[in-house]
Scaffold this motif. Structure first.
Motif, short mmCIF file in Angstrom:
data_model
loop_
_atom_site.label_atom_id
_atom_site.label_comp_id
_atom_site.label_asym_id
_atom_site.label_seq_id
_atom_site.Cartn_x
_atom_site.Cartn_y
_atom_site.Cartn_z
N GLY A 1 0.77 -1.23 0.00
CA GLY A 1 0.00 0.00 0.00
C GLY A 1 0.80 1.28 0.00
N ASN A 2 2.13 1.20 -0.15
CA ASN A 2 2.94 2.41 -0.21
C ASN A 2 2.70 3.12 -1.54
OD1 ASN A 2 4.46 2.08 2.33
ND2 ASN A 2 5.20 0.24 1.31
N GLU A 3 2.34 4.39 -1.48
CA GLU A 3 1.96 5.15 -2.66
C GLU A 3 3.18 5.43 -3.56
OE1 GLU A 3 -0.54 5.87 0.88
OE2 GLU A 3 1.60 6.22 0.50
N LEU A 4 2.94 5.45 -4.87
CA LEU A 4 3.95 5.83 -5.84
C LEU A 4 3.24 6.40 -7.06
CD1 LEU A 4 4.71 3.42 -8.43
CD2 LEU A 4 4.31 2.18 -6.30
N CYS A 5 3.95 7.20 -7.82
CA CYS A 5 3.39 7.80 -9.04
C CYS A 5 4.26 7.44 -10.24
CB CYS A 5 3.30 9.32 -8.91
SG CYS A 5 2.14 9.91 -7.68
N VAL A 6 3.61 7.12 -11.34
CA VAL A 6 4.30 6.97 -12.62
C VAL A 6 4.02 8.24 -13.41
CG1 VAL A 6 4.60 5.57 -14.69
CG2 VAL A 6 3.97 4.47 -12.52
N ILE A 7 5.06 9.01 -13.63
CA ILE A 7 4.93 10.34 -14.22
C ILE A 7 4.91 10.24 -15.75
CG2 ILE A 7 5.91 12.66 -14.31
CD1 ILE A 7 4.90 11.76 -11.54
N GLU A 8 4.13 11.09 -16.36
CA GLU A 8 3.99 11.08 -17.81
C GLU A 8 5.27 11.54 -18.51
OE1 GLU A 8 3.07 15.21 -16.38
OE2 GLU A 8 2.60 13.17 -15.72
N ALA A 9 5.46 11.09 -19.75
CA ALA A 9 6.59 11.55 -20.56
C ALA A 9 6.45 13.03 -20.84
CB ALA A 9 6.62 10.77 -21.87
N GLY A 10 7.58 13.70 -20.98
CA GLY A 10 7.56 15.12 -21.27
C GLY A 10 7.42 16.00 -20.05
N ASN A 11 7.43 15.43 -18.87
CA ASN A 11 7.35 16.21 -17.64
C ASN A 11 8.65 16.99 -17.47
OD1 ASN A 11 7.98 16.45 -14.58
ND2 ASN A 11 5.77 16.13 -14.66
N ASN A 12 8.57 18.31 -17.56
CA ASN A 12 9.77 19.14 -17.53
C ASN A 12 10.48 19.09 -16.19
OD1 ASN A 12 9.47 20.00 -20.21
ND2 ASN A 12 8.14 21.72 -19.60
N TRP A 13 9.72 18.93 -15.12
CA TRP A 13 10.31 18.96 -13.78
C TRP A 13 11.33 17.82 -13.60
CZ3 TRP A 13 11.41 21.79 -9.84
CH2 TRP A 13 11.65 21.23 -8.59
N LEU A 14 11.02 16.66 -14.17
CA LEU A 14 11.90 15.50 -14.00
C LEU A 14 12.74 15.22 -15.24
CD1 LEU A 14 9.62 13.04 -11.99
CD2 LEU A 14 11.32 14.68 -11.16
N ALA A 15 12.81 16.16 -16.16
CA ALA A 15 13.63 15.97 -17.36
C ALA A 15 15.08 15.72 -16.97
CB ALA A 15 13.53 17.20 -18.25
N GLY A 16 15.66 14.67 -17.51
CA GLY A 16 17.06 14.37 -17.27
C GLY A 16 17.33 13.50 -16.06
N THR A 17 16.32 13.21 -15.25
CA THR A 17 16.55 12.35 -14.10
C THR A 17 16.49 10.88 -14.52
OG1 THR A 17 14.20 12.27 -13.51
CG2 THR A 17 15.52 14.05 -12.53
N ASP A 18 16.89 10.00 -13.61
CA ASP A 18 16.81 8.58 -13.86
C ASP A 18 15.36 8.10 -13.72
OD1 ASP A 18 19.52 8.52 -14.28
OD2 ASP A 18 20.01 7.70 -12.29
N PHE A 19 15.15 6.78 -13.89
CA PHE A 19 13.82 6.19 -13.78
C PHE A 19 13.20 6.48 -12.41
CE2 PHE A 19 11.32 2.14 -13.01
CZ PHE A 19 10.21 2.55 -13.74
N LEU A 20 13.95 6.30 -11.34
CA LEU A 20 13.51 6.78 -10.03
C LEU A 20 13.89 8.24 -9.97
CD1 LEU A 20 12.42 6.71 -7.21
CD2 LEU A 20 14.47 5.51 -6.44
N GLY A 21 12.96 9.08 -10.37
CA GLY A 21 13.29 10.49 -10.60
C GLY A 21 13.15 11.39 -9.40
N GLU A 22 12.31 10.97 -8.44
CA GLU A 22 12.04 11.92 -7.36
C GLU A 22 11.51 11.21 -6.12
OE1 GLU A 22 10.02 16.29 -7.13
OE2 GLU A 22 8.78 14.72 -8.04
N VAL A 23 11.92 11.72 -4.99
CA VAL A 23 11.26 11.43 -3.72
C VAL A 23 10.44 12.67 -3.39
CG1 VAL A 23 11.54 10.84 -1.29
CG2 VAL A 23 13.20 10.00 -2.98
N ALA A 24 9.12 12.53 -3.42
CA ALA A 24 8.22 13.65 -3.17
C ALA A 24 7.78 13.60 -1.71
CB ALA A 24 7.00 13.58 -4.09
N ALA A 25 7.92 14.71 -1.00
CA ALA A 25 7.72 14.70 0.44
C ALA A 25 6.86 15.87 0.90
CB ALA A 25 9.07 14.76 1.15
#
Length: 239
Positions: A109-133
């Motif tokens: 039940g741990n939440e996670l998001c699959v972000i859409e392609a073209g998201n500028n905020w995560l451009a250039g990051t790896d597959f695990l792009g962000e820890v959102a807190a």
């Protein structure tokens, strides 16, 4: 001085099952360390992840969660389908119809998001792009100084930092809003630099705004502390 590293620690009723899921998602090897299971990083900047056993059931939404990226439009659905096949489930956390990310939960039940392609905020990051807190500006600034990572966003109470290689971000969306239980299941780790001793590092973190909860010096854990928003984290010896 070797750099400090960032990690997350997740309580799990079945650490082996949850670790197996995330190892498959992120294509990492696992390592059993006593009662806990860790995902081994593939690069120096990879977010460290470990799972520790708990008997307590998950009853509240986690204040922090992971974002996975998509390189092409079709990748998002492929990732979702792959995660569902591994044991994830769709999750409704109040996302709006116009929002393009897809919210899932791992097998516990741990939440996670699959972000859409073209998201500028995560451009250039790896597959695990962000820890959102959840977290205030004060906490974002604290972690920037604690890790020595630059602030790449600091507006309207929201902050974000990035790994030295810019492979992933850690972002705080503002003051804590999720209901809190007696213990957060999803917590942060700070791995000390190799040439830093525990006493000096604890003193440094307290000077930056942390609160010392307990000094441990067992199993590679030097101390439990809380950040300015009272989220607990563990100071780990360098590995």
């Amino acid at each position: 001085m070797t750099p400090r590293r960032f990690g997350i620690c997740i309580d799990a009723n079945d650490p082996a099952r949850v670790a197996e899921f995330w190892a498959a998602v992120l294509d990492r090897e696992t390592e059993t360390r006593g009662e806990e299971i860790a995902l081994l990083p593939r690069a120096d900047d990879d977010v460290r992840i470990r799972f520790v056993p708990t008997q307590a059931p998950k009853t509240l939404e986690n204040p922090h969660h992971l974002h996975l990226t998509s390189s092409r439009p079709e990748d998002q659905q492929r990732t979702v389908d792959r995660l569902l096949g591994l044991g994830a489930t769709h999750l409704d956390v109040g996302q709006l119809p116009e929002e393009n990310h897809i919210v899932l939960a791992d097998p516990e039940g741990n939440e996670l998001c699959v972000i859409e392609a073209g998201n500028n905020w995560l451009a250039g990051t790896d597959f695990l792009g962000e820890v959102a807190a959840d977290g205030s500006r004060e906490t974002g600034v604290f972690w920037s100084e604690a890790l020595g990572w630059p602030l790449v966003w600091d507006e309207d109470g929201e902050t974000a930092i990035t790994t030295p290689s810019r492979s992933a971000k850690v972002a705080w969306g503002g003051p804590p809003s999720a209901p809190r239980g007696p213990r957060d299941r999803f917590r942060f780790d700070l791995v000390a630099a190799e040439d830093t001793g525990p006493v000096a590092e604890i003193r440094r973190l307290v000077g930056l705004g942390a609160t010392l909860v307990e000094e441990t010096y067992e199993d590679g854990r030097w101390a439990r502390l809380k950040d300015p928003d009272a989220y607990e984290f563990v100071l780990l010896a360098p590995r």
